[in-house]
Scaffold this motif. Sequence first.
Motif, mmCIF file in Angstrom:
data_model
loop_
_atom_site.group_PDB
_atom_site.id
_atom_site.type_symbol
_atom_site.label_atom_id
_atom_site.label_comp_id
_atom_site.label_asym_id
_atom_site.label_seq_id
_atom_site.Cartn_x
_atom_site.Cartn_y
_atom_site.Cartn_z
ATOM 1 N N UNK A 141 25.611 37.352 36.248
ATOM 2 C CA UNK A 141 26.518 38.490 36.347
ATOM 3 C C UNK A 141 27.944 38.028 36.087
ATOM 4 N N UNK A 142 28.849 38.993 35.884
ATOM 5 C CA UNK A 142 30.257 38.647 35.683
ATOM 6 C C UNK A 142 30.796 37.913 36.902
ATOM 7 N N UNK A 143 30.391 38.338 38.099
ATOM 8 C CA UNK A 143 30.849 37.678 39.315
ATOM 9 C C UNK A 143 30.371 36.244 39.406
ATOM 10 N N UNK A 144 29.115 36.018 39.050
ATOM 11 C CA UNK A 144 28.574 34.659 39.065
ATOM 12 C C UNK A 144 29.283 33.772 38.054
ATOM 13 N N UNK A 145 29.517 34.307 36.846
ATOM 14 C CA UNK A 145 30.219 33.532 35.821
ATOM 15 C C UNK A 145 31.645 33.222 36.258
ATOM 16 N N UNK A 146 32.328 34.206 36.856
ATOM 17 C CA UNK A 146 33.701 34.002 37.325
ATOM 18 C C UNK A 146 33.756 32.888 38.359
ATOM 19 N N UNK A 147 32.787 32.875 39.261
ATOM 20 C CA UNK A 147 32.764 31.852 40.300
ATOM 21 C C UNK A 147 32.473 30.477 39.722
ATOM 22 N N UNK A 148 31.506 30.379 38.842
ATOM 23 C CA UNK A 148 31.123 29.075 38.287
ATOM 24 C C UNK A 148 32.200 28.495 37.391
ATOM 25 N N UNK A 149 32.996 29.372 36.767
ATOM 26 C CA UNK A 149 34.058 28.906 35.881
ATOM 27 C C UNK A 149 35.415 28.860 36.574
ATOM 28 N N UNK A 150 35.402 29.091 37.896
ATOM 29 C CA UNK A 150 36.578 28.944 38.752
ATOM 30 C C UNK A 150 37.734 29.860 38.359
ATOM 31 N N UNK A 151 37.416 31.115 38.060
ATOM 32 C CA UNK A 151 38.452 32.129 37.892
ATOM 33 C C UNK A 151 38.900 32.616 39.266
ATOM 34 N N UNK A 152 40.132 33.093 39.343
ATOM 35 C CA UNK A 152 40.678 33.516 40.626
ATOM 36 C C UNK A 152 39.957 34.739 41.177
ATOM 37 N N UNK A 153 39.433 35.580 40.290
ATOM 38 C CA UNK A 153 38.745 36.795 40.730
ATOM 39 C C UNK A 153 37.840 37.290 39.614
ATOM 40 N N UNK A 154 36.952 38.220 39.969
ATOM 41 C CA UNK A 154 36.088 38.825 38.953
ATOM 42 C C UNK A 154 36.919 39.556 37.914
ATOM 43 N N UNK A 155 37.954 40.260 38.359
ATOM 44 C CA UNK A 155 38.777 41.032 37.427
ATOM 45 C C UNK A 155 39.531 40.126 36.469
ATOM 46 N N UNK A 156 39.954 38.941 36.943
ATOM 47 C CA UNK A 156 40.628 37.988 36.053
ATOM 48 C C UNK A 156 39.664 37.500 34.980
ATOM 49 N N UNK A 157 38.425 37.245 35.360
ATOM 50 C CA UNK A 157 37.426 36.814 34.384
ATOM 51 C C UNK A 157 37.138 37.914 33.376
ATOM 52 N N UNK A 158 36.977 39.148 33.836
ATOM 53 C CA UNK A 158 36.675 40.263 32.940
ATOM 54 C C UNK A 158 37.808 40.458 31.930
ATOM 55 N N UNK A 159 39.052 40.369 32.412
ATOM 56 C CA UNK A 159 40.202 40.518 31.504
ATOM 57 C C UNK A 159 40.235 39.385 30.482
ATOM 58 N N UNK A 160 39.960 38.158 30.931
ATOM 59 C CA UNK A 160 39.917 37.004 30.027
ATOM 60 C C UNK A 160 38.839 37.196 28.968
ATOM 61 N N UNK A 161 37.654 37.604 29.382
ATOM 62 C CA UNK A 161 36.547 37.740 28.444
ATOM 63 C C UNK A 161 36.837 38.836 27.428
#
Length: 262
Positions: free
Chosen positions: A220-240
């Motif tokens: 999931x986006x949350x799992x990917x955000x955590x494994x890639x050490x993003x500050x939050x799920x929303x930060x990962x989604x914006x990056x992607x």
Amino acid sequence: MAKIAPGQAFHADAFDAPVIGIAADMGEHDSGRHCHRRHQLLFAAGGCITIELADTLCLLPPSRAAWIPAGTLHRALMRGVVAYRSLYFRADLPFPAPPLQVFEVNPLLREAIERMAFWPWEMAEERQASLLAVFGEELLAARGENWRLPFPTDPRLASWLNSLRDGGLPPRLGQLADKAGACERTLSRIFVKETGMSYQAWRQQWRLLKAMELLAEGASAGEAAQRLEFASDSAFIAFFRQHAGETPARYARDRDQSSVSR
């Protein structure tokens, strides 16, 4: 015979036909470093294939294909790959031999790949000619995509790069300087000179490719955000969205639709 079982021995260079195709359903697979006397096309409807070259990492996302010119030393790593197809083309055929290229597969090209992956290995050369012509036209017209990450070759970074290949994460530049025993300015020059990218841009490209791989494997986006050490799920989604042109959810949905429609 074209459908093979995982682990079954196959040697494309032992054949004389213009094109030899194989099809398989893969779970996990490591081809090891090798090369062929033939050009190779890799394609999978679902899952991701990671292709390692001598100094470059290349990601093959779902429903894309990779053209690997004859003589290219490479290693293919597969996790959760389904409907794997590999075609091997005699080197004297009139196809391009540029460096490894990933490109988009349109419906017509996909059908040509499917047909060639399953035709009998003993099929007469004249019976292959018409579909080969269609394939060649579509290959030349296919839109290339840049899912590549060049590696620096400076020996001070060798052990760190090996740790990345084993599942580590690229740290910030200051932390890398401590690991490598070189100052930040020196490392910045190395990356620009040897990869054509600043370290920050290189690190972001690495995280993008790893994110695409994780999502293709069902994270999931949350799992990917955590494994890639993003500050939050929303930060990962914006990056992607910024780097891939679509949200993680849309990317995962496209992957699932491609797998179902194969």
